[in-house]
Design a protein around this motif. Structure first.
Motif, short mmCIF file in Angstrom:
data_model
loop_
_atom_site.label_atom_id
_atom_site.label_comp_id
_atom_site.label_asym_id
_atom_site.label_seq_id
_atom_site.Cartn_x
_atom_site.Cartn_y
_atom_site.Cartn_z
N GLN A 46 -38.35 58.54 31.34
CA GLN A 46 -38.22 58.80 29.91
C GLN A 46 -37.80 60.25 29.68
O GLN A 46 -38.48 61.18 30.14
CB GLN A 46 -39.54 58.51 29.19
CG GLN A 46 -39.92 57.05 29.15
CD GLN A 46 -41.21 56.80 28.40
OE1 GLN A 46 -41.91 57.73 28.03
NE2 GLN A 46 -41.52 55.54 28.15
N GLY A 55 -38.24 57.65 19.68
CA GLY A 55 -38.49 57.46 21.10
C GLY A 55 -39.21 56.17 21.40
O GLY A 55 -39.57 55.40 20.50
N TRP A 57 -36.91 57.58 24.75
CA TRP A 57 -35.53 57.53 25.17
C TRP A 57 -35.48 57.54 26.69
O TRP A 57 -36.07 58.41 27.34
CB TRP A 57 -34.74 58.72 24.63
CG TRP A 57 -34.49 58.66 23.16
CD1 TRP A 57 -34.86 57.68 22.29
CD2 TRP A 57 -33.79 59.63 22.37
NE1 TRP A 57 -34.47 57.98 21.01
CE2 TRP A 57 -33.80 59.16 21.03
CE3 TRP A 57 -33.17 60.84 22.66
CZ2 TRP A 57 -33.21 59.88 19.99
CZ3 TRP A 57 -32.58 61.54 21.63
CH2 TRP A 57 -32.59 61.07 20.30
N LEU A 62 -29.79 56.58 26.63
CA LEU A 62 -29.01 57.75 26.22
C LEU A 62 -27.54 57.61 26.63
O LEU A 62 -26.63 57.93 25.86
CB LEU A 62 -29.61 59.01 26.82
CG LEU A 62 -28.96 60.34 26.41
CD1 LEU A 62 -29.08 60.54 24.90
CD2 LEU A 62 -29.60 61.50 27.15
N HIS A 65 -25.84 54.92 24.34
CA HIS A 65 -25.58 55.42 22.99
C HIS A 65 -24.51 56.52 22.99
O HIS A 65 -23.69 56.60 22.07
CB HIS A 65 -26.88 55.96 22.38
CG HIS A 65 -27.79 54.90 21.87
ND1 HIS A 65 -28.70 54.27 22.67
CD2 HIS A 65 -27.93 54.34 20.63
CE1 HIS A 65 -29.37 53.38 21.96
NE2 HIS A 65 -28.92 53.39 20.72
#
Length: 512
Positions: A46, A55, A57, A62, A65
């Motif tokens: 994480q 969160g 994330w 990540l 996205h």
């Protein structure tokens, strides 16, 4: 093509087929290794810890996205187009990104259609919504803002553009967790009403655009209409069999919990971990006030009765509690309509050890898996040799309410006195000591030490093995339906043991 070439292609294809068949095992091993490596590096760690409204994330999230945002920025081509054309391009990209948002009226149906979990599809829905809002905002700043002095609401395109923009802004604002938390049902209906307003305003805004490719809009509208008809047909099929009554719900309350038993119009196959969206007209105060509830019972094949174990909070769940009877035998049958079953069921039969961890009402999501595993063990359809349920409670009230549900699972766990199921209940309230609870369940005071429990299961401490020959330990599955803190803790504990064939699965239903 000459005959020689055809012959050469056929011979090459035969040799290629034998080559692939020979090395398919090595290929599968390579794929498994790559998936394991990616899980270790991208899925389990994480980057940003879990917070109340943000969160967690992961690196994988990540990367996905970032790639999504980068692709949209690249499509704007701002380095070679004029500002006005970039603004128009942003509007077109916003329309494209909006398409997944309006595919259906309910996300559960769409998640099932694409074969993903509701959590994953919600992430897609949320990301597409934020990207659409950002592109619309860019369109306004680049195209509309320079001519704000001549901007007149008497022009239909301007008026409906403003209405659509404001509706989209409210959609984004109401998606903030703290604003949607007070009433799930109210938020859902407002969200859907605003989505309809955005659709209508966008169409009216585009009607003033010359040479707009309406053929794509008609095709998309046809797909949406087809999916809506299919969804409505599926709901009607589930709820009304020819010559049979509609489903009936029997509501009872035990301590501070709600137990509902639904007799269906036709038998339904519900896999472990799946849920239904339930609507009881005599309970809800306005039409189509539905709510998702996980089905706690499980049988092999189809069943005519669905059982729910519900935590009363606000809205519909509190209304259900007030309509429940103290004695299930006095419960009044009520008309009930439902959609589903929805959700992805986790395959559990291939694991030797299954560690189930729940907090509070998270037990509801684990109960059907208990029944499935014990049934598979009794019928020799599973490799499971041990199931350990760890249940963390703040008080014993929920435990007492769910005692009969646990006993039903324990009653089936009697094959050759094997007793593969072990239940450990940890209670945080004061005055609790280690005592037996129900059948073959034990109550412990305090908080469960999930680190020590997991290490014991990995070591195979409670599985009897043959002494005459070495026996390799089987795969271990950790299933969790609990608080965010507990899920993050288990994720950190499981990650170092991925090479030892230990896996973590977070269930569809989480008690938050």
């Amino acid at each position: 093509m000459e005959t020689v070439y055809i012959y050469a292609i056929c011979i090459s294809s035969v040799f290629a087929a034998f080559f692939l068949l020979t090395f398919r095992l090595y290929f599968l091993q390579f794929v498994t290794y790559v998936v394991l490596l990616l899980s270790k590096v991208l899925t389990y760690p994480q980057i940003l810890r879990r917070h109340s409204s943000l969160g967690p994330w992961t690196p994988a999230g990540l990367i996905v996205h970032t790639a999504y945002v980068t692709a949209n920025i690249y499509c704007l081509e701002f380095w070679k187009l004029t500002a006005t054309k970039v603004g128009l391009r942003a509007a077109n990209l916003a329309l494209i990104n909006m398409m997944p948002l309006f595919l259906g009226t309910h996300l559960s149906f769409l998640a099932d259609l694409f074969g993903v979990s509701l959590k994953a599809f919600r992430m897609v829905h949320r990301s597409a919504g934020m990207m659409s809002f950002a592109l619309v905002l860019l369109h306004v700043l680049v195209v509309v803002a320079p001519g704000v002095g001549s901007f007149s609401l008497s022009v239909p395109a301007n008026l409906y553009g403003l209405i659509g923009g404001l509706a989209l802004s409210f959609l984004i604002l109401l998606s903030i967790p703290i604003l949607r938390k007070p009433s799930y049902e109210l938020f859902l209906r407002i969200h859907q009403a605003l989505a309809v307003l955005v659709t209508y305003s966008t169409v009216r805004h585009l009607m003033s655009t010359s040479k707009f490719p309406w053929l794509y809009v008609y095709n998309f509208a046809g797909i949406v209409a087809g999916l809506l008809v299919f969804q409505c047909g599926a709901v009607i099929f589930r709820n009304k069999a020819w010559g049979c009554d509609f489903p009936r719900a029997y509501i009872a309350r035990v301590n501070d919990t709600v137990r509902i038993r639904i007799t269906t119009s036709r038998p339904v196959e519900v896999k472990a971990g799946q849920y239904i969206n339930l609507w009881i007209p005599s309970v809800s105060w306005y039409i189509l006030q539905s709510h998702p509830f996980v089905v706690t019972n499980w049988v092999e094949g189809k069943q005519g009765t669905l059982e729910l174990f519900i935590q009363p909070r606000r809205g519909l769940t509190r209304e259900l509690f007030s309509h429940g009877t103290l004695d299930a035998r006095d419960s009044v049958p009520r008309l009930a309509l439902f959609s589903g079953p929805h959700g992805v069921s986790i395959p559990v039969v291939e694991y030797e050890t299954v560690l189930m961890v729940a907090t509070g009402f998270g037990i509801a999501a684990l109960l059907p898996y208990l029944r499935e595993l014990i049934h598979g063990y009794n019928t020799c359809k599973t490799r499971t040799r041990r199931v350990h349920l760890v249940w963390q409670l703040q008080s014993l009230d929920i435990g007492v309410a769910a005692e009969s549900l646990l006993n039903n699972a324990l009653d089936d766990d009697t094959l050759d006195n094997g007793y593969i199921l072990c239940i450990s209940i940890y209670v945080e309230s004061d005055g609790i000591s280690k005592v037996p609870f129900s059948q073959r369940a034990t109550i412990y005071p305090g908080t469960a030490d999930v680190d020590e429990i997991l290490q014991d299961e990995i070591a195979g401490k409670y599985i009897k093995r043959l002494q005459t020959a070495p026996e390799e330990r089987g795969k271990i599955l950790v299933m969790v339906s609990g608080t965010g803190e507990l899920r993050d803790r288990l994720r950190a504990l499981v990650r170092p043991h991925l090479d030892e064939r230990v896996r973590l699965q977070e269930l569809e239903f989480q008690p938050e």
